[in-house]
Design a protein around this motif. Structure first.
Motif, PDB file in Angstrom:
ATOM      1  N   UNK A 121       0.828  -1.212   0.000  1.00 52.29           N
ATOM      2  CA  UNK A 121       0.000   0.000   0.000  1.00 52.29           C
ATOM      3  C   UNK A 121       0.862   1.261   0.000  1.00 52.29           C
ATOM      4  N   UNK A 122       1.972   1.199   0.748  1.00 51.20           N
ATOM      5  CA  UNK A 122       2.870   2.364   0.795  1.00 51.20           C
ATOM      6  C   UNK A 122       3.388   2.669  -0.608  1.00 51.20           C
ATOM      7  N   UNK A 123       3.723   1.584  -1.345  1.00 51.06           N
ATOM      8  CA  UNK A 123       4.177   1.765  -2.733  1.00 51.06           C
ATOM      9  C   UNK A 123       3.093   2.392  -3.595  1.00 51.06           C
ATOM     10  N   UNK A 124       1.856   1.914  -3.425  1.00 55.13           N
ATOM     11  CA  UNK A 124       0.741   2.471  -4.212  1.00 55.13           C
ATOM     12  C   UNK A 124       0.580   3.949  -3.902  1.00 55.13           C
ATOM     13  N   UNK A 125       0.613   4.249  -2.615  1.00 54.87           N
ATOM     14  CA  UNK A 125       0.434   5.654  -2.210  1.00 54.87           C
ATOM     15  C   UNK A 125       1.529   6.534  -2.806  1.00 54.87           C
ATOM     16  N   UNK A 126       2.744   6.017  -2.800  1.00 59.24           N
ATOM     17  CA  UNK A 126       3.836   6.804  -3.388  1.00 59.24           C
ATOM     18  C   UNK A 126       3.606   6.977  -4.889  1.00 59.24           C
ATOM     19  N   UNK A 127       3.124   5.902  -5.532  1.00 56.68           N
ATOM     20  CA  UNK A 127       2.893   5.969  -6.983  1.00 56.68           C
ATOM     21  C   UNK A 127       1.802   6.974  -7.328  1.00 56.68           C
ATOM     22  N   UNK A 128       0.848   7.138  -6.472  1.00 56.65           N
ATOM     23  CA  UNK A 128      -0.245   8.070  -6.795  1.00 56.65           C
ATOM     24  C   UNK A 128      -0.028   9.451  -6.163  1.00 56.65           C
ATOM     25  N   UNK A 129       1.193   9.703  -5.723  1.00 56.22           N
ATOM     26  CA  UNK A 129       1.501  11.090  -5.379  1.00 56.22           C
ATOM     27  C   UNK A 129       2.034  11.365  -3.991  1.00 56.22           C
ATOM     28  N   UNK A 130       2.066  10.348  -3.130  1.00 53.20           N
ATOM     29  CA  UNK A 130       2.535  10.633  -1.765  1.00 53.20           C
ATOM     30  C   UNK A 130       4.045  10.847  -1.758  1.00 53.20           C
ATOM     31  N   UNK A 131       4.475  11.878  -1.077  1.00 47.18           N
ATOM     32  CA  UNK A 131       5.925  12.008  -0.899  1.00 47.18           C
ATOM     33  C   UNK A 131       6.288  11.501   0.497  1.00 47.18           C
ATOM     34  N   UNK A 132       7.550  11.587   0.834  1.00 46.64           N
ATOM     35  CA  UNK A 132       8.011  10.985   2.097  1.00 46.64           C
ATOM     36  C   UNK A 132       7.315  11.606   3.310  1.00 46.64           C
ATOM     37  N   UNK A 133       7.131  12.909   3.254  1.00 39.90           N
ATOM     38  CA  UNK A 133       6.499  13.559   4.412  1.00 39.90           C
ATOM     39  C   UNK A 133       5.044  13.119   4.559  1.00 39.90           C
ATOM     40  N   UNK A 192       3.894  10.155   3.870  1.00 38.62           N
ATOM     41  CA  UNK A 192       3.945   8.819   4.491  1.00 38.62           C
ATOM     42  C   UNK A 192       4.282   8.956   5.988  1.00 38.62           C
ATOM     43  N   UNK A 193       5.246   9.824   6.277  1.00 43.86           N
ATOM     44  CA  UNK A 193       5.654  10.034   7.673  1.00 43.86           C
ATOM     45  C   UNK A 193       4.467  10.509   8.509  1.00 43.86           C
ATOM     46  N   UNK A 252       9.021   5.694   5.269  1.00 43.10           N
ATOM     47  CA  UNK A 252       9.368   6.641   4.192  1.00 43.10           C
ATOM     48  C   UNK A 252      10.532   6.142   3.347  1.00 43.10           C
ATOM     49  N   UNK A 253      11.282   5.219   3.912  1.00 42.20           N
ATOM     50  CA  UNK A 253      12.469   4.745   3.194  1.00 42.20           C
ATOM     51  C   UNK A 253      12.176   3.530   2.307  1.00 42.20           C
ATOM     52  N   UNK A 254      10.926   3.107   2.323  1.00 41.94           N
ATOM     53  CA  UNK A 254      10.572   1.941   1.498  1.00 41.94           C
ATOM     54  C   UNK A 254      10.682   2.296   0.017  1.00 41.94           C
ATOM     55  N   UNK A 255      11.336   1.408  -0.707  1.00 43.14           N
ATOM     56  CA  UNK A 255      11.518   1.641  -2.146  1.00 43.14           C
ATOM     57  C   UNK A 255      10.205   1.378  -2.870  1.00 43.14           C
ATOM     58  N   UNK A 256       9.823   2.325  -3.656  1.00 39.22           N
ATOM     59  CA  UNK A 256       8.518   2.263  -4.324  1.00 39.22           C
ATOM     60  C   UNK A 256       8.391   1.057  -5.262  1.00 39.22           C
ATOM     61  N   UNK A 257       9.475   0.765  -5.969  1.00 40.90           N
ATOM     62  CA  UNK A 257       9.422  -0.369  -6.908  1.00 40.90           C
ATOM     63  C   UNK A 257       9.279  -1.681  -6.141  1.00 40.90           C
ATOM     64  N   UNK A 258      10.085  -1.805  -5.078  1.00 43.13           N
ATOM     65  CA  UNK A 258      10.010  -3.014  -4.249  1.00 43.13           C
ATOM     66  C   UNK A 258       8.604  -3.148  -3.661  1.00 43.13           C
TER      67      UNK A 258
END
Lengths: 221, 396
Positions: free
Chosen positions: B301-313, B315-316, B385-391
């Protein structure tokens, strides 16, 4: 609009996936990327979508060099310009359709009062407004993909990147989803589809194939 | 289910603290309640400037004397309940009866009165006009030679039996000091036999028995009145009366007792704070563990969120927020349980023990919970926040 120059992507030091490859996509085009499994289709798509970085090379988007951007700027760029559609939809489970569509709007810092209207518009555009309050876990595959496309469109991106968008759908839903992509494309959105289905690829204006790390334009006709 | 268990765990931590603080606060409240039965600060002052005013006649008594009078003595000290003390002055005994004699003389600040044993009468005893008495050491020796006078009875003719509840030092020594010259005292070598009874008791006696209290009567009372307090103030101003303010802080002042109680309860507080600190750390690790599990579960889910626009902050903030919500719910649950328990105990222990759950304690648990969520939620949130989006997108 999108220009990738001399893209090198290497996995595990020896596995060269993209070998100084080049790609150019004009605004408003509908492009298919094909190739055998493991040749780097998804990697190329991820690089275009800025979720992955190339080891060498340059990436220009509207003549701006995105490859120089730092993480926060890339995230902002992605939110504003790229919409993702995945084969397995990747909707957030346990949330409703409405909530799933609200997430990218939230990340894009869209004011609350505008969000409702934007969500309803995109749901209408994709004829899924009746699913608004349904939990995404209860949707069919075709419905999920429509919602996923709606989510990709919600921030009105310039480019939709679709990784095997019909790979998990039956024929009827595949036809419907492709119609949807055509309609979206007609409205000016650039669409890049990764597929191994030549029939799907044939519906696109341009087809590129990845062979030995190089991107080659193919004419399927 | 894990989330629910975490919230329950955290709320137990909250309850542990609230139980501790409630015990300490309740003990304190109960002790203060008991101490409040004592007068705040007691002072007796006898004036020798005239022959008659020091002895209360019926006529004197008819003057208005407020039992709860509050008199300003100096800028720093307020003396309350001045009239609770009456110096019942006796000079000898005959058949265990109190005889007449020369009344006590000399200026005697009450700070010179120290309790040798027993206690002063409580507010309740005073208000209920009970027949209790505090006597001086010399009086005790006269009336109860070789015995412990406490809980014994002192018979005053025509009045009744007074239970001895306290023994104080003799005041004659003070009376002969040069700073407090006596005017008419023919017995300087002997201490007065002083007896102190509550003023209210005295009033009752006077009213009911209609005892004629004149100078030379068998029983003579000396009572402090308002105007003497004013005189003290005046004397202090003129500096011809060396009034040691510190003398008021004798071992039996309310403030000093409160101070002692606070010091004692401080030890309890330290113990409970230590326990609470440990429970916070323990709960913090529970929170951290839950957050790590949650992140692991929602890796994709974290990866999905990053893909649809979430930046590290984004997620934090999301994970810190979730951690904060867990803690907040836990505190709300804990506080609710405590309020319920306190209510039950209040019903069960009605009139026996005051149960006191302070707002301050509740505020503290909310504050600590907020800090705890931040401190222990931060590490998992940073990890997210350090999770790699591709992984993350590949992860199923």
């Amino acid at each position: 609009m999108i220009e990738i120059r001399n893209c090198l992507k290497v996995y595990d030091q020896n596995n060269i996936v993209l070998d100084y490859a080049n790609l150019s996509i004009k605004a408003g085009e509908m492009v298919a990327i094909i190739g055998e499994s493991g040749v780097g289709k998804s990697t190329l798509l991820n690089i275009i979508g800025t979720v992955d970085k190339m080891d060498e090379g340059k990436y220009f988007f509207d003549n701006k060099e995105i490859s120089k951007y730092k993480n926060k700027a890339i995230a902002q760029f992605r939110t504003k310009n790229i919409g993702f559609v995945f084969q397995l939809y990747y909707l957030i489970p346990q949330l409703t359709v409405y909530e799933n569509l609200d997430i990218p709007l939230n990340y894009a810092k869209i004011p609350l009062k505008l969000r409702d209207e934007m969500i309803l518009n995109v749901l209408k555009q994709l004829s899924v407004e009746h699913l608004k309050n349904k939990n995404v876990d209860n949707l069919s595959g075709g419905e999920k993909q429509r919602v996923a496309i709606a989510r990709a469109l919600i921030n009105q991106p310039k480019v939709i990147i679709a990784d095997e968008p019909t790979g998990n759908l039956d024929n009827k839903n595949t036809i419907n989803i492709m119609k949807l992509f055509h309609n979206i494309n007609k409205e000016g959105t650039t669409i890049i589809i990764v597929t191994h289905d030549l029939e799907i690829a044939g519906q696109c204006q341009k087809v590129y194939e990845i062979i030995n790390g190089k991107i080659i334009e193919r004419n399927l006709n | 289910m894990r989330t629910i268990l975490t919230i329950i765990g955290l709320s137990i931590g909250t309850i542990v603290f609230l139980i501790g603080s409630t015990i300490v606060d309740s003990l304190k409240m109960n002790m203060i309640e008991k101490i409040d039965e004592f007068p705040d600060n007691i002072i007796i002052y006898q004036d020798i400037s005239s022959n008659s005013f020091a002895y209360l006649s019926k006529m004197d008594h008819n003057e208005t004397i407020t039992p709860y009078n509050k008199v300003k003595v100096s800028d720093n000290i307020f003396i309350k309940n001045t009239q609770y003390i009456i110096n019942y002055d006796i000079t000898g005994t005959s058949n265990n009866f109190v005889n007449s004699g020369v009344p006590g003389s000399g200026e005697i600040p009450f700070s010179q009165i120290n309790y040798l044993s027993g206690r002063v009468w409580s507010k309740k005893e005073s208000e209920e006009k009970q027949l209790v008495v505090v006597i001086s050491k010399y009086t005790a020796e006269l009336l109860f030679p070789g015995k412990n006078p406490l809980e014994q009875f002192l018979l005053i003719p025509g009045i009744g039996r007074f239970k001895v509840i306290g023994i104080v030092n003799d005041l004659k020594e003070f009376a002969v000091q040069k700073d407090f010259p006596t005017k008419e005292n023919n017995r300087l070598n002997l201490p007065d036999a002083d007896v102190y009874i509550p003023y209210t008791t005295f009033i009752k006696i006077v009213n009911e028995k209609e005892i004629d209290l004149e100078y030379g009567d068998n029983i003579q009372f000396v009572v402090q009145k308002n105007r003497y307090a004013d005189k003290i103030t005046e004397a202090i101003k003129k500096s011809d009366f060396q009034f040691e303010l510190s003398q008021l802080n004798n071992n039996y002042t309310r403030n000093k007792i409160l101070l002692t109680i606070n010091e004692d309860l401080q030890s309890f507080n330290i113990i409970f704070v230590s326990i609470y600190t440990l429970s916070i750390i323990l709960c913090g690790f529970i929170v951290m563990n839950t957050m790590f599990f949650s992140i692991k579960e929602r890796f994709h889910e974290i990866g999905i969120r990053q893909a649809i626009g979430a930046n590290k902050s984004d997620i934090l903030i999301q994970f810190l927020y979730e951690c904060g919500v867990y803690n907040f719910l836990a505190v709300v649950l804990g506080v609710s349980v405590m309020i319920f328990l306190v209510s039950v105990f209040k019903i069960v222990l009605i009139n026996h023990f005051i149960i006191y759950l302070s707002i301050q304690s509740i505020f503290i648990v909310f504050l600590v919970s907020f800090l705890q969520s931040f401190i222990f939620g931060l590490i998992p949130a940073i990890y997210a926040t350090k999770i790699d989006i591709i992984e993350a997108l590949k992860f199923e």
